[in-house]
Design an enzyme around this catalytic site. Structure first.
Site, PDB file in Angstrom:
ATOM      1  N   ASN A   1       0.090  -3.815  -7.341  1.00  0.00           N
ATOM      2  CA  ASN A   1      -0.443  -2.719  -6.684  1.00  0.00           C
ATOM      3  C   ASN A   1      -0.558  -1.518  -7.496  1.00  0.00           C
ATOM      4  O   ASN A   1       0.176  -1.587  -8.662  1.00  0.00           O
ATOM      5  CB  ASN A   1      -0.063  -2.722  -5.090  1.00  0.00           C
TER       6      ASN A   1
ATOM      7  N   GLY B   1      -5.010  -2.569 -14.330  1.00  0.00           N
ATOM      8  CA  GLY B   1      -5.472  -1.680 -15.519  1.00  0.00           C
ATOM      9  C   GLY B   1      -6.506  -2.704 -16.609  1.00  0.00           C
ATOM     10  O   GLY B   1      -6.430  -2.600 -17.647  1.00  0.00           O
TER      11      GLY B   1
ATOM     12  N   CYS C   1       0.759  -1.229   0.123  1.00  0.00           N
ATOM     13  CA  CYS C   1      -0.136  -0.109   0.036  1.00  0.00           C
ATOM     14  C   CYS C   1       0.873   1.192   0.222  1.00  0.00           C
ATOM     15  O   CYS C   1       1.748   1.444   0.731  1.00  0.00           O
ATOM     16  CB  CYS C   1      -0.944   0.196   1.339  1.00  0.00           C
TER      17      CYS C   1
ATOM     18  N   LYS D   1       0.978  -9.635  -1.867  1.00  0.00           N
ATOM     19  CA  LYS D   1       0.324  -8.584  -3.039  1.00  0.00           C
ATOM     20  C   LYS D   1       1.582  -7.385  -3.116  1.00  0.00           C
ATOM     21  O   LYS D   1       1.992  -6.688  -2.050  1.00  0.00           O
ATOM     22  CB  LYS D   1      -0.906  -7.912  -2.671  1.00  0.00           C
TER      23      LYS D   1
HETATM   24  C1  SIN Z   1      -5.551   2.303   0.280  1.00  0.00           C
HETATM   25  O1  SIN Z   1      -6.239   2.188   0.890  1.00  0.00           O
HETATM   26  O2  SIN Z   1      -4.751   3.337   0.351  1.00  0.00           O
HETATM   27  C2  SIN Z   1      -5.080   1.404  -0.979  1.00  0.00           C
HETATM   28  C3  SIN Z   1      -4.712   0.118  -0.377  1.00  0.00           C
HETATM   29  C4  SIN Z   1      -3.524  -0.306  -1.224  1.00  0.00           C
HETATM   30  O3  SIN Z   1      -3.258   0.335  -2.266  1.00  0.00           O
HETATM   31  O4  SIN Z   1      -2.959  -1.249  -1.043  1.00  0.00           O
END
Ligand code: SIN
Length: 303
Positions: A193, A245, A131, A166
């Site tokens: 991601n 995408g 994230c 991920k």
């Molecule tokens: C987020 O909640 O900021 C997105 C989650 C992510 O990009 O892993």
């Protein structure tokens, strides 16, 4: 008759489509508009040990062929997810679901996985080390092979369910990180991601999102995702969930040719909530057009 079936870490999927975490809530929201049992599975909203309000607003910016989000892992925390969200999901989804989990320390990842592990409906963990919107967690684990593998080793010790990691595209060597995760015991790799991006408003002359930067997703990032899935497929033996995408049946096929066993659909769900059913409906026609009988047979076919 063509077959859309595929397999992910020993679990058969009716088709490769998996709405990506953060674009599909806990599923029941979308079940109001279509039968979500037609999906392969889906990855539920990123869950952390403690509740999170997320980043200040505005936290979304539309861009050319994509969008930036800086949500910041807003979620009610694992206890409330178990108490409130999963029972609602169970009422409308009868297949195994993917639990997306984030943390700010190895201990937090372990805590959340351990709590969710008892939930029968969870088929896989998608451990998010990527994230870009929080400091000191998430992506900082995903930017080094050592840190990513420490998370994998620790969560593997508390669950027998498949652990899919991920990964972030915001790194110089995606292959090194994927290989480190595989060596640490990961059962699968999910990528990509979002790409760290920024948009500046010409009137205010300031960044559009309050957090200044955010994760860029949407059709513009597809070539980066295809390239990274292709590279990682050459380097690891574990299955890959490919995303970034993807918004059409043709994109799904391209991603599987690059090496994905299953395909995540993210931003497309936000543009059109019916994106996934439309792609599933379209896949047989596009498969026939390209002489494909079984989707499973084309995984990694571009190599
Ligand atoms: C987020 O909640 O900021 C997105 C989650 C992510 O990009 O892993």
């Amino acid at each position: 008759m063509v077959s859309l079936k595929t397999e992910l870490c020993g679990i058969e999927l009716d088709n490769p489509l998996i709405p990506a975490s953060g674009t599909f809530g806990f599923g029941y929201e979308f079940a109001e508009i279509y039968d979500i049992n037609m999906l392969g599975s889906f990855s539920f909203k990123g869950t952390t040990k403690d509740p999170r309000f997320g980043n200040p607003t505005p936290r979304i910016a539309e861009c050319d062929r994509g969008m930036i989000n800086s949500v910041g892992l807003q979620n009610p925390g694992v206890e409330k997810v178990i108490e409130n969200e999963l029972p609602k999901l169970k009422r409308c989804f009868s297949k195994p679901v993917m639990a997306n989990v984030s943390g700010f320390s190895v201990e937090e990842y372990v805590y959340t996985v351990e709590r969710l592990d008892k939930e029968e409906q969870i088929g896989w963990f998608e451990v998010n080390v990527s994230c870009p919107n929080v400091h000191g967690g998430g992506m900082s684990f995903g930017t080094s092979p050592e840190a990513a593998s420490s998370v994998v080793r620790a969560v593997k010790a508390v669950t027998k369910k498949p652990v899919i990691v991920k990964l972030s595209p915001n790194v110089t060597d995606i292959v090194a990180i994927a290989k480190a995760c595989e060596e640490a015991g990961a059962d699968g790799i999910s990528l990509i991601n979002t790409l760290l991006g920024m948009k500046i408003d010409l009137k205010s002359k300031k960044p559009v999102v309050a957090n200044k930067m955010g994760g860029f997703s949407g059709p513009a990032i597809k070539p980066v995702a295809i390239r990274m899935v292709y590279q990682v497929y050459e380097a690891v033996k574990i299955p890959i969930v490919g995303g970034g995408g993807i918004s059409s049946a043709e994109d799904v096929i391209e991603m599987m040719l690059a090496g994905a066993s299953a395909v995540e659909i993210g931003a497309a769900n936000l543009v059109d909530p019916m994106a996934c059913p439309k792609i599933i409906e379209d896949l047989p026609r596009v498969m026939e057009k390209y002489g494909i009988k079984n989707l499973k047979d084309i995984i990694g076919g571009a190599h």
